[in-house]
Design a protein around this motif. Sequence first.
Motif, PDB file in Angstrom:
ATOM      1  N   UNK A 198       0.849  -1.184   0.000  1.00 34.85           N
ATOM      2  CA  UNK A 198       0.000   0.000   0.000  1.00 34.85           C
ATOM      3  C   UNK A 198       0.888   1.239   0.000  1.00 34.85           C
ATOM      4  N   UNK A 199       0.583   2.160  -0.905  1.00 37.41           N
ATOM      5  CA  UNK A 199       1.275   3.433  -0.957  1.00 37.41           C
ATOM      6  C   UNK A 199       0.230   4.536  -1.039  1.00 37.41           C
ATOM      7  N   UNK A 200       0.548   5.712  -0.564  1.00 38.59           N
ATOM      8  CA  UNK A 200      -0.415   6.805  -0.612  1.00 38.59           C
ATOM      9  C   UNK A 200       0.178   7.972  -1.376  1.00 38.59           C
ATOM     10  N   UNK A 201      -0.650   8.949  -1.676  1.00 37.29           N
ATOM     11  CA  UNK A 201      -0.194  10.097  -2.440  1.00 37.29           C
ATOM     12  C   UNK A 201       0.778  10.957  -1.640  1.00 37.29           C
ATOM     13  N   UNK A 202       0.605  10.995  -0.331  1.00 31.34           N
ATOM     14  CA  UNK A 202       1.413  11.883   0.502  1.00 31.34           C
ATOM     15  C   UNK A 202       2.592  11.195   1.164  1.00 31.34           C
ATOM     16  N   UNK A 203       2.516   9.882   1.368  1.00 31.36           N
ATOM     17  CA  UNK A 203       3.587   9.147   2.035  1.00 31.36           C
ATOM     18  C   UNK A 203       4.340   8.313   1.023  1.00 31.36           C
ATOM     19  N   UNK A 204       5.635   8.527   0.939  1.00 33.85           N
ATOM     20  CA  UNK A 204       6.449   7.733   0.024  1.00 33.85           C
ATOM     21  C   UNK A 204       6.843   6.445   0.727  1.00 33.85           C
ATOM     22  N   UNK A 205       5.833   5.609   1.024  1.00 29.11           N
ATOM     23  CA  UNK A 205       6.054   4.402   1.823  1.00 29.11           C
ATOM     24  C   UNK A 205       6.969   3.423   1.120  1.00 29.11           C
ATOM     25  N   UNK A 214       5.742  -3.758  -5.823  1.00 28.91           N
ATOM     26  CA  UNK A 214       4.729  -3.020  -6.567  1.00 28.91           C
ATOM     27  C   UNK A 214       3.833  -2.341  -5.544  1.00 28.91           C
ATOM     28  N   UNK A 215       3.224  -1.231  -5.932  1.00 29.16           N
ATOM     29  CA  UNK A 215       2.414  -0.514  -4.954  1.00 29.16           C
ATOM     30  C   UNK A 215       1.157   0.055  -5.580  1.00 29.16           C
ATOM     31  N   UNK A 216       0.208   0.371  -4.710  1.00 28.72           N
ATOM     32  CA  UNK A 216      -1.032   1.020  -5.112  1.00 28.72           C
ATOM     33  C   UNK A 216      -1.600   1.753  -3.913  1.00 28.72           C
ATOM     34  N   UNK A 217      -2.374   2.787  -4.183  1.00 31.96           N
ATOM     35  CA  UNK A 217      -3.042   3.514  -3.101  1.00 31.96           C
ATOM     36  C   UNK A 217      -4.368   2.862  -2.726  1.00 31.96           C
ATOM     37  N   UNK A 218      -4.725   1.768  -3.397  1.00 33.29           N
ATOM     38  CA  UNK A 218      -6.012   1.111  -3.172  1.00 33.29           C
ATOM     39  C   UNK A 218      -5.812  -0.326  -2.704  1.00 33.29           C
ATOM     40  N   UNK A 219      -6.429  -0.679  -1.581  1.00 34.39           N
ATOM     41  CA  UNK A 219      -6.377  -2.068  -1.116  1.00 34.39           C
ATOM     42  C   UNK A 219      -7.067  -3.002  -2.109  1.00 34.39           C
ATOM     43  N   UNK A 222      -4.662  -3.841  -4.808  1.00 32.51           N
ATOM     44  CA  UNK A 222      -3.664  -4.768  -4.275  1.00 32.51           C
ATOM     45  C   UNK A 222      -4.233  -6.177  -4.170  1.00 32.51           C
ATOM     46  N   UNK A 223      -5.493  -6.265  -3.782  1.00 34.41           N
ATOM     47  CA  UNK A 223      -6.154  -7.568  -3.694  1.00 34.41           C
ATOM     48  C   UNK A 223      -6.185  -8.237  -5.069  1.00 34.41           C
ATOM     49  N   UNK A 224      -6.520  -7.481  -6.104  1.00 29.54           N
ATOM     50  CA  UNK A 224      -6.564  -8.046  -7.452  1.00 29.54           C
ATOM     51  C   UNK A 224      -5.173  -8.485  -7.904  1.00 29.54           C
ATOM     52  N   UNK A 225      -4.158  -7.684  -7.611  1.00 30.83           N
ATOM     53  CA  UNK A 225      -2.786  -8.055  -7.947  1.00 30.83           C
ATOM     54  C   UNK A 225      -2.379  -9.349  -7.248  1.00 30.83           C
ATOM     55  N   UNK A 229      -1.406 -13.412  -8.642  1.00 30.50           N
ATOM     56  CA  UNK A 229      -0.145 -14.096  -8.329  1.00 30.50           C
ATOM     57  C   UNK A 229       1.092 -13.244  -8.469  1.00 30.50           C
ATOM     58  N   UNK A 230       0.946 -11.904  -8.437  1.00 35.04           N
ATOM     59  CA  UNK A 230       2.101 -11.035  -8.639  1.00 35.04           C
ATOM     60  C   UNK A 230       2.987 -10.910  -7.395  1.00 35.04           C
ATOM     61  N   UNK A 231       2.497 -11.348  -6.247  1.00 35.43           N
ATOM     62  CA  UNK A 231       3.285 -11.250  -5.030  1.00 35.43           C
ATOM     63  C   UNK A 231       2.415 -11.438  -3.801  1.00 35.43           C
ATOM     64  N   UNK A 232       2.972 -11.072  -2.638  1.00 38.71           N
ATOM     65  CA  UNK A 232       2.217 -11.163  -1.387  1.00 38.71           C
ATOM     66  C   UNK A 232       1.841  -9.754  -0.923  1.00 38.71           C
ATOM     67  N   UNK A 233       0.800  -9.690  -0.096  1.00 36.21           N
ATOM     68  CA  UNK A 233       0.319  -8.376   0.326  1.00 36.21           C
ATOM     69  C   UNK A 233      -0.264  -8.416   1.721  1.00 36.21           C
ATOM     70  N   UNK A 234      -0.158  -7.271   2.409  1.00 34.96           N
ATOM     71  CA  UNK A 234      -0.882  -7.065   3.658  1.00 34.96           C
ATOM     72  C   UNK A 234      -2.264  -6.537   3.285  1.00 34.96           C
TER      73      UNK A 234
END
Length: 286
Positions: A198-205, A214-219, A222-225, A229-234
Motif C-alpha cells: 500500500x502506498x499513498x499520495x502523501x507518504x512515500x512508503x 509493486x504498490x497502489x493507493x487502493x487495497x 492490491x487484492x486483485x494483484x 499471483x504477482x506477489x504477497x500483500x498485507x
Amino acid sequence: MAHSLESLFMFVEAAALGSFSAAARKLNKQQSTVSEAIANLEIDLGVTLFDRRTRRPTLTKHGKAMLIQAQQVLDASDRLSRSAHRLADGLEPTLTLVLSDTYQSNRFESVLTEFEQRYPELELECMIAEHSDVVALVQEGRAQLGLVGAQADYPPDVGFEPISERSEIGLYVSKNHPLAAVAHVTTEMLRDIRELRLNTYLDDIVERRRGLCWSSSSYLLLLEMTELGFGWAELPRWLAHRFAADNLLELKVRGWPKTLQVDAVWSRRHGLGQAGGWLLDTLLAP
C-alpha cells in the motif's frame, strides 16, 4: 487568568511544526502575530514555553508540560463546539465522509440507515483513501469526517478518537503462488519475494523498503494483484474474506494477523455541522 483559544492553538501549532514562521504560514497570519501571542501566553502563565536561544525555538521543560494541558483544553473546546452545533438550528447541506478500507463494521449499514432517516435531504459523499491521505482530506476541509487506521500522530488541528470496532490485517498470496505451498513461511522468505505494498499520495512508503515491490493507493487493487499471483500483500482480512476467499491464502507467519485500531478524525478548524456531529458521536458509541 484567561487564555484565548487562539493563543493556545498557536502555541500547539508552533510546537508541532517546530517554528513560529511555519505556524504563521499554516494559520495564514504574520509571524509577529504568532510570536506576540505566544509571548503573551508565557506572561499569563508565568512560565517560559520556548527556548529562543537556539536557531529554531524548542520547548522548555515547562513548555512540554503546558503543551499537554493546552491540547486538553483544545479537546474540551472541540467537544463543546460539537455539542453546540447539535443544539443549534440549521443543517449543513452536504457531508463528505472519507473511509479507509481497513474499516469494516457490521453496524455501519444500520448507522447509515438511521442517518438517512434523520437527514433525508442532506447530500452524503463517501470517499476511499488511506493513511495520511485521509488526514489531509479532512485537514484541508475536502472531507468533514474520516475513518482511518490509527496513525502514530496527527496534526494539532485534527481531532481524533478511536472507535470501538477494530480491524485485522493479514498476509495473503494467491493459492497458485509458490509461497502457498510452503508450510512455514518466515519474514526472511518474504524479503526475497515481490511485495504488493500500500502506498499513498502523501507518504512515500515504498521508498522505505528495499527489494522488489509493486504498490497502489487502493487495497482493492492490491487484492486483485495478489489474486493474479504477482506477489504477497498485507490486506484487511474482511476485504480478503468477502471478495477473494476462494482465490487467496492467508499466510501463517509469526506475529500475523495484526489487530489495527481505527480512529475517527475531523478538522478542529473547519468543525462539524449537526449531521457530522451526530455521525461522529454514533460511530464513537460503544
